[in-house]
Design a protein around this motif. Sequence first.
Motif, PDB file in Angstrom:
ATOM      1  N   ARG A  30       0.802  -1.220   0.000  1.00  0.00           N
ATOM      2  CA  ARG A  30       0.000   0.000   0.000  1.00  0.00           C
ATOM      3  C   ARG A  30       0.840   1.278   0.000  1.00  0.00           C
ATOM      4  N   PHE A  31       2.112   1.165   0.356  1.00  0.00           N
ATOM      5  CA  PHE A  31       2.991   2.335   0.398  1.00  0.00           C
ATOM      6  C   PHE A  31       3.590   2.667  -0.974  1.00  0.00           C
ATOM      7  N   PHE A  32       3.496   1.747  -1.915  1.00  0.00           N
ATOM      8  CA  PHE A  32       4.233   1.884  -3.173  1.00  0.00           C
ATOM      9  C   PHE A  32       3.330   2.095  -4.380  1.00  0.00           C
ATOM     10  N   ALA A  33       3.843   2.889  -5.320  1.00  0.00           N
ATOM     11  CA  ALA A  33       3.234   2.968  -6.644  1.00  0.00           C
ATOM     12  C   ALA A  33       3.506   1.642  -7.350  1.00  0.00           C
ATOM     13  N   ASP A  34       2.655   1.283  -8.296  1.00  0.00           N
ATOM     14  CA  ASP A  34       2.833   0.018  -9.019  1.00  0.00           C
ATOM     15  C   ASP A  34       4.169  -0.055  -9.736  1.00  0.00           C
ATOM     16  N   ASP A  35       4.698   1.093 -10.173  1.00  0.00           N
ATOM     17  CA  ASP A  35       5.959   1.119 -10.922  1.00  0.00           C
ATOM     18  C   ASP A  35       7.145   1.534 -10.043  1.00  0.00           C
ATOM     19  N   VAL A  36       7.053   1.290  -8.743  1.00  0.00           N
ATOM     20  CA  VAL A  36       8.119   1.681  -7.809  1.00  0.00           C
ATOM     21  C   VAL A  36       9.464   1.089  -8.229  1.00  0.00           C
ATOM     22  N   ASP A  53      11.963  -3.902  -8.037  1.00  0.00           N
ATOM     23  CA  ASP A  53      10.624  -3.460  -8.395  1.00  0.00           C
ATOM     24  C   ASP A  53       9.667  -3.911  -7.289  1.00  0.00           C
ATOM     25  N   LEU A  54       8.388  -3.672  -7.474  1.00  0.00           N
ATOM     26  CA  LEU A  54       7.418  -3.994  -6.430  1.00  0.00           C
ATOM     27  C   LEU A  54       7.405  -5.481  -6.097  1.00  0.00           C
ATOM     28  N   ALA A  55       7.410  -6.328  -7.095  1.00  0.00           N
ATOM     29  CA  ALA A  55       7.386  -7.776  -6.841  1.00  0.00           C
ATOM     30  C   ALA A  55       8.599  -8.212  -6.023  1.00  0.00           C
ATOM     31  N   THR A  56       9.763  -7.671  -6.344  1.00  0.00           N
ATOM     32  CA  THR A  56      10.985  -8.024  -5.615  1.00  0.00           C
ATOM     33  C   THR A  56      10.936  -7.511  -4.181  1.00  0.00           C
ATOM     34  N   ASN A 120       1.014  10.648  -6.076  1.00  0.00           N
ATOM     35  CA  ASN A 120      -0.333  10.248  -5.666  1.00  0.00           C
ATOM     36  C   ASN A 120      -0.356   9.544  -4.314  1.00  0.00           C
ATOM     37  N   GLY A 121       0.464  10.032  -3.380  1.00  0.00           N
ATOM     38  CA  GLY A 121       0.463   9.494  -2.031  1.00  0.00           C
ATOM     39  C   GLY A 121       1.131   8.141  -1.871  1.00  0.00           C
ATOM     40  N   ARG A 122       1.985   7.786  -2.838  1.00  0.00           N
ATOM     41  CA  ARG A 122       2.704   6.511  -2.754  1.00  0.00           C
ATOM     42  C   ARG A 122       4.163   6.711  -3.153  1.00  0.00           C
ATOM     43  N   ILE A 123       5.015   5.835  -2.645  1.00  0.00           N
ATOM     44  CA  ILE A 123       6.444   5.894  -2.966  1.00  0.00           C
ATOM     45  C   ILE A 123       6.644   5.366  -4.389  1.00  0.00           C
ATOM     46  N   ARG A 124       7.249   6.205  -5.221  1.00  0.00           N
ATOM     47  CA  ARG A 124       7.530   5.817  -6.603  1.00  0.00           C
ATOM     48  C   ARG A 124       9.000   5.469  -6.792  1.00  0.00           C
ATOM     49  N   VAL A 125       9.881   6.171  -6.054  1.00  0.00           N
ATOM     50  CA  VAL A 125      11.318   5.907  -6.094  1.00  0.00           C
ATOM     51  C   VAL A 125      11.849   5.988  -4.670  1.00  0.00           C
ATOM     52  N   GLN A 126      12.708   5.031  -4.317  1.00  0.00           N
ATOM     53  CA  GLN A 126      13.422   5.066  -3.043  1.00  0.00           C
ATOM     54  C   GLN A 126      14.882   4.771  -3.340  1.00  0.00           C
TER      55      GLN A 126
END
Length: 135
Positions: A30-36, A53-56, A120-126
């Motif tokens: 829930r914290f991440f964008a789909d393309d994080v 990526d998100l799956a990893t 949009n309220g989510r982490i896209r890059v960390q």
Amino acid sequence: MTGEEASNLELVRAYLKALESAATGEALARFFADDVVQVEFPNRLNPNGGRSDLATLLKRAELVPNLLSAQSYKIVSEMAQDSRVAMEARWSATLVVPFGEVPAGSVMRAHFAMFFELANGRIRVQRNYDCFEPW
């Protein structure tokens, strides 16, 4: 500080709390964008660094309880500007299993500099710059 900046700081703080509680699945996703994209720069634990990526990210989170019995993030400093958050934290974690010559039950410590870009309220890059204390 704008409302967006305050919300972004709160989201990153909540994300670190979720990591402390070994969140997995949707509780973490829930914290991440789909393309994080998470970038870990080379450090003692991961000499080659890495990109996830998100799956990893979600797959690695499933491994945490097998490796760590507890972990904590103590925020040292934080700042937000527009859609970006910078956070410095002291991390500590208790090992469930030995790590090299470090026995199970030992506490590892590190100093983290983390830079986040949100959308949009989510982490896209960390991006993480992790500095581990000697073990």
